[in-house]
Design an enzyme around this catalytic site. Structure first.
Site, PDB file in Angstrom:
ATOM      1  N   ARG A 144       0.768  -1.187  -0.007  1.00  0.00           N
ATOM      2  CA  ARG A 144      -0.071  -0.181  -0.012  1.00  0.00           C
ATOM      3  C   ARG A 144       0.727   1.405   0.020  1.00  0.00           C
ATOM      4  O   ARG A 144       0.984   2.084   1.060  1.00  0.00           O
ATOM      5  CB  ARG A 144      -0.803   0.219   1.181  1.00  0.00           C
ATOM      6  CG  ARG A 144      -1.873  -1.279   0.961  1.00  0.00           C
ATOM      7  CD  ARG A 144      -2.942  -1.134   1.953  1.00  0.00           C
ATOM      8  NE  ARG A 144      -4.280  -1.164   1.247  1.00  0.00           N
ATOM      9  CZ  ARG A 144      -5.264  -0.955   1.980  1.00  0.00           C
ATOM     10  NH1 ARG A 144      -5.380  -1.523   3.370  1.00  0.00           N
ATOM     11  NH2 ARG A 144      -6.571  -0.755   1.536  1.00  0.00           N
ATOM     12  N   GLN A 186      -1.643   2.869  -5.587  1.00  0.00           N
ATOM     13  CA  GLN A 186      -2.931   3.147  -5.121  1.00  0.00           C
ATOM     14  C   GLN A 186      -3.813   2.864  -6.374  1.00  0.00           C
ATOM     15  O   GLN A 186      -4.905   2.512  -6.065  1.00  0.00           O
ATOM     16  CB  GLN A 186      -3.148   4.579  -4.808  1.00  0.00           C
ATOM     17  CG  GLN A 186      -2.511   5.019  -3.346  1.00  0.00           C
ATOM     18  CD  GLN A 186      -2.800   6.486  -3.041  1.00  0.00           C
ATOM     19  OE1 GLN A 186      -3.621   7.210  -3.678  1.00  0.00           O
ATOM     20  NE2 GLN A 186      -2.190   6.698  -1.742  1.00  0.00           N
ATOM     21  N   ASP A 195      -4.853  -0.829  -5.931  1.00  0.00           N
ATOM     22  CA  ASP A 195      -5.506  -1.463  -4.599  1.00  0.00           C
ATOM     23  C   ASP A 195      -6.731  -1.559  -4.709  1.00  0.00           C
ATOM     24  O   ASP A 195      -7.767  -1.126  -4.416  1.00  0.00           O
ATOM     25  CB  ASP A 195      -5.126  -0.083  -3.736  1.00  0.00           C
ATOM     26  CG  ASP A 195      -5.231  -0.414  -2.206  1.00  0.00           C
ATOM     27  OD1 ASP A 195      -6.028  -1.662  -2.035  1.00  0.00           O
ATOM     28  OD2 ASP A 195      -4.602   0.242  -1.349  1.00  0.00           O
ATOM     29  N   SER A 205      -8.794  -1.453  -1.440  1.00  0.00           N
ATOM     30  CA  SER A 205      -9.334  -0.076  -0.950  1.00  0.00           C
ATOM     31  C   SER A 205     -10.338  -0.021  -1.988  1.00  0.00           C
ATOM     32  O   SER A 205     -11.662   0.662  -1.631  1.00  0.00           O
ATOM     33  CB  SER A 205      -8.283   0.826  -1.610  1.00  0.00           C
ATOM     34  OG  SER A 205      -7.386   1.144  -0.240  1.00  0.00           O
ATOM     35  N   TYR A 245      -1.173   0.434   9.710  1.00  0.00           N
ATOM     36  CA  TYR A 245      -2.345  -0.588  10.067  1.00  0.00           C
ATOM     37  C   TYR A 245      -2.536  -0.401  11.788  1.00  0.00           C
ATOM     38  O   TYR A 245      -1.493   0.044  12.511  1.00  0.00           O
ATOM     39  CB  TYR A 245      -2.139  -1.854   9.838  1.00  0.00           C
ATOM     40  CG  TYR A 245      -2.271  -2.258   8.373  1.00  0.00           C
ATOM     41  CD1 TYR A 245      -3.501  -2.160   7.762  1.00  0.00           C
ATOM     42  CD2 TYR A 245      -1.276  -2.618   7.485  1.00  0.00           C
ATOM     43  CE1 TYR A 245      -3.772  -2.391   6.391  1.00  0.00           C
ATOM     44  CE2 TYR A 245      -1.469  -2.562   6.056  1.00  0.00           C
ATOM     45  CZ  TYR A 245      -2.924  -2.567   5.449  1.00  0.00           C
ATOM     46  OH  TYR A 245      -2.836  -2.830   4.333  1.00  0.00           O
TER      47      TYR A 245
HETATM   48  P1  NAD Z   1      -8.323  -2.364   7.535  1.00  0.00           P
HETATM   49  O1  NAD Z   1      -9.340  -3.008   6.693  1.00  0.00           O
HETATM   50  O2  NAD Z   1      -7.247  -3.270   7.952  1.00  0.00           O
HETATM   51  O3  NAD Z   1      -8.959  -1.810   9.226  1.00  0.00           O
HETATM   52  C1  NAD Z   1     -10.356  -1.160   9.171  1.00  0.00           C
HETATM   53  C2  NAD Z   1     -10.009   0.198  10.137  1.00  0.00           C
HETATM   54  O4  NAD Z   1     -10.366  -0.712  11.470  1.00  0.00           O
HETATM   55  C3  NAD Z   1      -8.580   0.495  10.430  1.00  0.00           C
HETATM   56  O5  NAD Z   1      -8.673   1.920  10.171  1.00  0.00           O
HETATM   57  C4  NAD Z   1      -8.029   0.252  11.889  1.00  0.00           C
HETATM   58  O6  NAD Z   1      -7.083   0.978  12.335  1.00  0.00           O
HETATM   59  C5  NAD Z   1      -9.218   0.051  12.363  1.00  0.00           C
HETATM   60  N1  NAD Z   1      -9.185  -0.804  13.713  1.00  0.00           N
HETATM   61  C6  NAD Z   1      -8.439  -2.016  13.970  1.00  0.00           C
HETATM   62  N2  NAD Z   1      -8.727  -2.330  15.117  1.00  0.00           N
HETATM   63  C7  NAD Z   1      -9.451  -1.572  15.650  1.00  0.00           C
HETATM   64  C8  NAD Z   1     -10.025  -1.373  17.046  1.00  0.00           C
HETATM   65  N3  NAD Z   1      -9.945  -2.461  18.014  1.00  0.00           N
HETATM   66  N4  NAD Z   1     -10.909  -0.525  17.136  1.00  0.00           N
HETATM   67  C9  NAD Z   1     -11.445   0.581  16.284  1.00  0.00           C
HETATM   68  N5  NAD Z   1     -10.796   0.457  15.271  1.00  0.00           N
HETATM   69  C10 NAD Z   1      -9.952  -0.547  14.795  1.00  0.00           C
HETATM   70  O7  NAD Z   1      -7.830  -0.863   7.184  1.00  0.00           O
HETATM   71  P2  NAD Z   1      -7.719  -0.391   5.686  1.00  0.00           P
HETATM   72  O8  NAD Z   1      -9.101   0.430   5.380  1.00  0.00           O
HETATM   73  O9  NAD Z   1      -7.266  -1.327   4.629  1.00  0.00           O
HETATM   74  O10 NAD Z   1      -6.811   0.484   5.965  1.00  0.00           O
HETATM   75  C11 NAD Z   1      -5.586   0.523   6.941  1.00  0.00           C
HETATM   76  C12 NAD Z   1      -4.436   1.769   6.545  1.00  0.00           C
HETATM   77  O11 NAD Z   1      -3.761   1.328   5.246  1.00  0.00           O
HETATM   78  C13 NAD Z   1      -4.832   3.080   6.500  1.00  0.00           C
HETATM   79  O12 NAD Z   1      -3.661   3.749   7.435  1.00  0.00           O
HETATM   80  C14 NAD Z   1      -4.892   3.630   5.493  1.00  0.00           C
HETATM   81  O13 NAD Z   1      -4.844   4.888   5.255  1.00  0.00           O
HETATM   82  C15 NAD Z   1      -3.763   2.726   4.595  1.00  0.00           C
HETATM   83  N6  NAD Z   1      -4.032   2.831   3.090  1.00  0.00           N
HETATM   84  C16 NAD Z   1      -2.839   3.093   2.341  1.00  0.00           C
HETATM   85  C17 NAD Z   1      -3.122   3.403   1.244  1.00  0.00           C
HETATM   86  C18 NAD Z   1      -2.103   3.607   0.339  1.00  0.00           C
HETATM   87  O14 NAD Z   1      -1.358   4.458   0.387  1.00  0.00           O
HETATM   88  N7  NAD Z   1      -1.861   3.121  -0.847  1.00  0.00           N
HETATM   89  C19 NAD Z   1      -4.387   2.780   0.547  1.00  0.00           C
HETATM   90  C20 NAD Z   1      -5.290   2.206   1.450  1.00  0.00           C
HETATM   91  C21 NAD Z   1      -4.954   2.157   2.751  1.00  0.00           C
END
Ligand code: NAD
Length: 375
Positions: free
Chosen positions: A121, A126, A129, A132, A225
């Site tokens: 990621r 992006q 992805d 996402s 994460y």
């Molecule tokens: P995910 O599906 O793994 O998790 C969803 C959300 O649940 C996350 O925000 C996580 O922090 C939260 N979570 C986990 N345990 C929790 C708890 N006990 N209580 C409350 N919330 C909790 O996450 P995701 O949506 O795939 O994204 C994760 C990270 O990846 C983020 O930082 C996002 O910005 C990043 N990301 C980066 C890129 C990129 O740069 N290409 C693309 C997509 C996502």
């Protein structure tokens, strides 16, 4: 020789999406490759065969035995893997942790497989992805499900019959799905609160016009994460969150921790404090659920009349856009490996290919999967 790229009619139960939409077939053929599809591949995503102008048609077994690259949404079955030719490439949501027999078969058949869940990621990736793009669809749809199951309006309304108070929505987990859920609930006029353990989400939540729920717990893990909470942190989180859950008409829970069962954040006791008619849509249902009483694929009604909905394959319920976005993700991933004459040249020094590879040349390349499968 230009490569042949194949796409099948998905055979996994309930899978409505397709890995190639007409626009992306045009792009692949413009890049010099040949594209072969199974008849009816896009029908359930509202892309009937007639919309594909550039592709050719073949049976599933002909595609599997001839294609250099097979694009799929769900993991291929063992029977399908057995028909692939050695050295072929498979790209899709391969669910390595759950489908170990298939991973072994890909290894043994010397298939080069890339799992889109493993694409790093990083900024450059992006546009590839798929986690996402599909999570964003899930966050949006979850709010629509909540709205249509509530026996209330979401927005505030001033009517001749008096003023209607807006619904209160609580979004737990403000990752890709959660942020889309916040934006969607706001568009529908709900009063929205949100919570995540990652501190970076505080500003993101506020910028979407929602209130951030402060619990005093922050758990930033590796790679942007969340990490798993300690028992003390869980108790602290629960205390602060339970009163916000009790106040909510709709809770959308999206929390997950990579490679683990989803954290249980909404206890049975918390559900029992909610008002009758309130709704929980638990997007994490397929990973075990964020709510203690969630059942994947079912709606559980608690003793006090709260609907706990555990949807499966939410992106598949928006199959048209889900397929469009997914097919574009696949094109953006594969295109850098297609040279001017339409041949496949994978640059193994590229961190995107090196990161996303699951099996290659008779070995499991993804370390965590290799340990899980081979010990
Ligand atoms: P995910 O599906 O793994 O998790 C969803 C959300 O649940 C996350 O925000 C996580 O922090 C939260 N979570 C986990 N345990 C929790 C708890 N006990 N209580 C409350 N919330 C909790 O996450 P995701 O949506 O795939 O994204 C994760 C990270 O990846 C983020 O930082 C996002 O910005 C990043 N990301 C980066 C890129 C990129 O740069 N290409 C693309 C997509 C996502």
């Amino acid at each position: 020789m230009p490569i042949t790229i194949g796409a099948l009619r998905e055979s996994a139960p309930g899978e409505t999406r397709v890995s190639l939409v007409p626009e992306v077939v045009d792009k692949f053929t413009a890049a010099g490759t040949r594209v072969v599809l199974e008849s009816g591949a896009g029908v359930r995503a509202q892309f009937p065969d007639g919309l594909y102008k550039k592709g050719e048609w073949a049976s599933s077994s002909a595609i599997l035995s001839q294609a250099d690259v097979v694009l799929t949404v769900a993991p291929l079955s063992l029977e399908q893997i057995a028909q692939l030719r050695p050295g072929a490439v498979v790209i899709g949501f391969l669910q390595a942790h759950a489908r170990q027999a298939e991973v072994k078969a890909l290894r043994d058949r010397k298939i080069t497989s890339f799992s889109v869940e493993l694409i790093p990621r990083i900024s450059r990736a992006q546009s590839m992805d798929a986690l996402s793009s599909q999570a964003s669809l899930a966050g949006y749809k979850a709010v629509l499900i909540a709205a249509s199951n509530l026996e209330k309006f979401m927005p505030m309304l001033t009517t001749a019959a008096g003023t209607i108070r807006p619904s209160q929505a609580l979004i737990i987990g403000a990752g890709v799905a959660g942020l889309q859920a916040i934006a969607t609930a706001r568009r529908l006029g709900a009063v929205v609160e949100a919570y995540d353990v990652r501190s970076a989400t505080r500003e993101q939540v506020k910028s979407l016009g929602a209130k951030f729920v402060e619990t005093g717990v922050s758990a930033d893990g590796a790679g942007g994460y969340a990490r798993e909470l300690t028992p003390e942190e869980k108790a602290k989180q629960q205390e602060a969150l339970d009163s916000r859950i009790a106040a909510a008409d709709a809770v959308i829970s999206t929390a997950s921790v990579p490679g683990r069962k989803a954290p249980v954040i909404i206890s049975k006791a918390a559900v029992e404090r909610m008002r009758p008619g309130s709704v929980i849509v638990d997007i994490a249902a397929e990973q075990g659920g964020n709510c203690e009483i969630t059942k994947a694929g079912e709606t559980v009604i608690s003793a006090n009349g709260v609907k706990v909905i555990g949807p499966v394959n939410l992106p598949g319920s928006l199959a048209y856009n889900a397929s469009e976005m997914y097919a574009r993700n696949l094109f953006n991933f594969l295109k850098p490996a297609i040279d001017k004459s339409g041949e496949l040249k994978i640059d193994w020094n590229d961190e995107v290919f090196a990161g996303a590879v699951l099996t290659h040349d008779g070995a499991i390349k993804h370390e965590a999967t290799r340990k899980a499968v081979e010990g």
